[in-house]
Motif scaffolding. Structure first.
Motif, short mmCIF file in Angstrom:
data_model
loop_
_atom_site.label_atom_id
_atom_site.label_comp_id
_atom_site.label_asym_id
_atom_site.label_seq_id
_atom_site.Cartn_x
_atom_site.Cartn_y
_atom_site.Cartn_z
N UNK A 45 0.86 -1.19 0.00
CA UNK A 45 0.00 0.00 0.00
C UNK A 45 0.89 1.24 0.00
N UNK A 46 0.43 2.27 -0.68
CA UNK A 46 1.11 3.56 -0.67
C UNK A 46 0.16 4.55 0.00
N UNK A 47 0.74 5.48 0.73
CA UNK A 47 -0.11 6.43 1.46
C UNK A 47 -0.83 7.37 0.51
N UNK A 48 -1.82 8.04 1.06
CA UNK A 48 -2.65 8.93 0.25
C UNK A 48 -1.80 10.06 -0.31
N UNK A 49 -2.02 10.34 -1.58
CA UNK A 49 -1.30 11.43 -2.24
C UNK A 49 -2.18 12.67 -2.31
N UNK A 50 -1.89 13.55 -3.24
CA UNK A 50 -2.66 14.79 -3.31
C UNK A 50 -4.07 14.57 -3.85
N UNK A 51 -4.34 13.40 -4.43
CA UNK A 51 -5.70 13.12 -4.92
C UNK A 51 -6.53 12.36 -3.89
N UNK A 52 -5.97 12.10 -2.72
CA UNK A 52 -6.77 11.66 -1.60
C UNK A 52 -6.96 10.19 -1.32
N UNK A 53 -6.49 9.27 -2.15
CA UNK A 53 -6.72 7.86 -1.89
C UNK A 53 -5.40 7.12 -1.71
N UNK A 54 -5.35 6.27 -0.68
CA UNK A 54 -4.22 5.35 -0.55
C UNK A 54 -4.44 4.24 -1.58
N UNK A 74 -7.62 1.93 -5.24
CA UNK A 74 -7.67 2.61 -3.93
C UNK A 74 -8.08 1.62 -2.83
N UNK A 75 -7.47 1.75 -1.66
CA UNK A 75 -7.73 0.82 -0.57
C UNK A 75 -9.17 0.89 -0.07
N UNK A 76 -9.85 2.00 -0.32
CA UNK A 76 -11.23 2.14 0.15
C UNK A 76 -12.24 1.54 -0.83
#
Length: 157
Positions: A45-54, A74-76
């Motif tokens: 997993x990569x953390x949320x960037x400027x577009x808001x989704x991990x 996206x993880x969500x």
């Protein structure tokens, strides 16, 4: 009655998959990657960037063909998870055309399963044990309406 075409998705009964958030998929679990039922071999997993989704990147091996697939989302978001079932049956016979005769728990026989083409070592061991008249249990994995022999072992008395 609706004229939408997307309602005839499955047979009467239940679905072949269920939804799960991509962030909850675990290594050694199962998921659908590119439309194929796969065992997860890597999950990052990569953390949320400027577009808001991990984002989750999932790599898996197809449980029937052994091919490697990769997908990210996206993880969500939900991913489809196949219902995977593993069962053991007693081997009764191996036909000349490589079809197995298996004894079910209810006493009936199952004769529609063929030896796997992609695992010659498993087939060789199974044939050798059968010719030596050993009592053999065959493990079968099933998902998405498909079945495959994955292993065998000698029955303990």
């Amino acid at each position: 009655m609706s004229d939408c075409e997307y309602y005839d998705l499955g047979e009467a009964g239940s679905s072949l998959t269920y939804p799960m958030q991509a962030g909850n998929v675990k290594k050694n679990g199962y998921t659908m990657l590119r439309g194929f039922p796969c065992r997860v071999t890597e999950m990052t997993t990569c953390k949320a960037g400027k577009h808001g989704h991990a984002k989750a990147t999932i790599i898996g091996i197809d449980i029937f063909t052994g091919r490697k697939y990769e997908d990210s989302c996206p993880t969500s978001h939900n991913m489809e998870i196949p219902f995977v079932k593993k069962q053991e049956y007693q081997l009764i016979d191996i036909a000349d055309d490589d079809y197995l005769t298996l004894l079910l728990e209810n006493g009936e026989t199952k004769e529609d399963l063929k030896l796997p083409d992609d695992e010659p070592q498993l087939v060789e061991k199974l044939r050798a044990d059968f010719e030596n008249q050993k009592d053999i249990l065959v493990s079968i994995i099933s998902a998405m309406g498909l079945e495959k022999v994955v292993s065998n072992r000698e029955m303990s008395n």
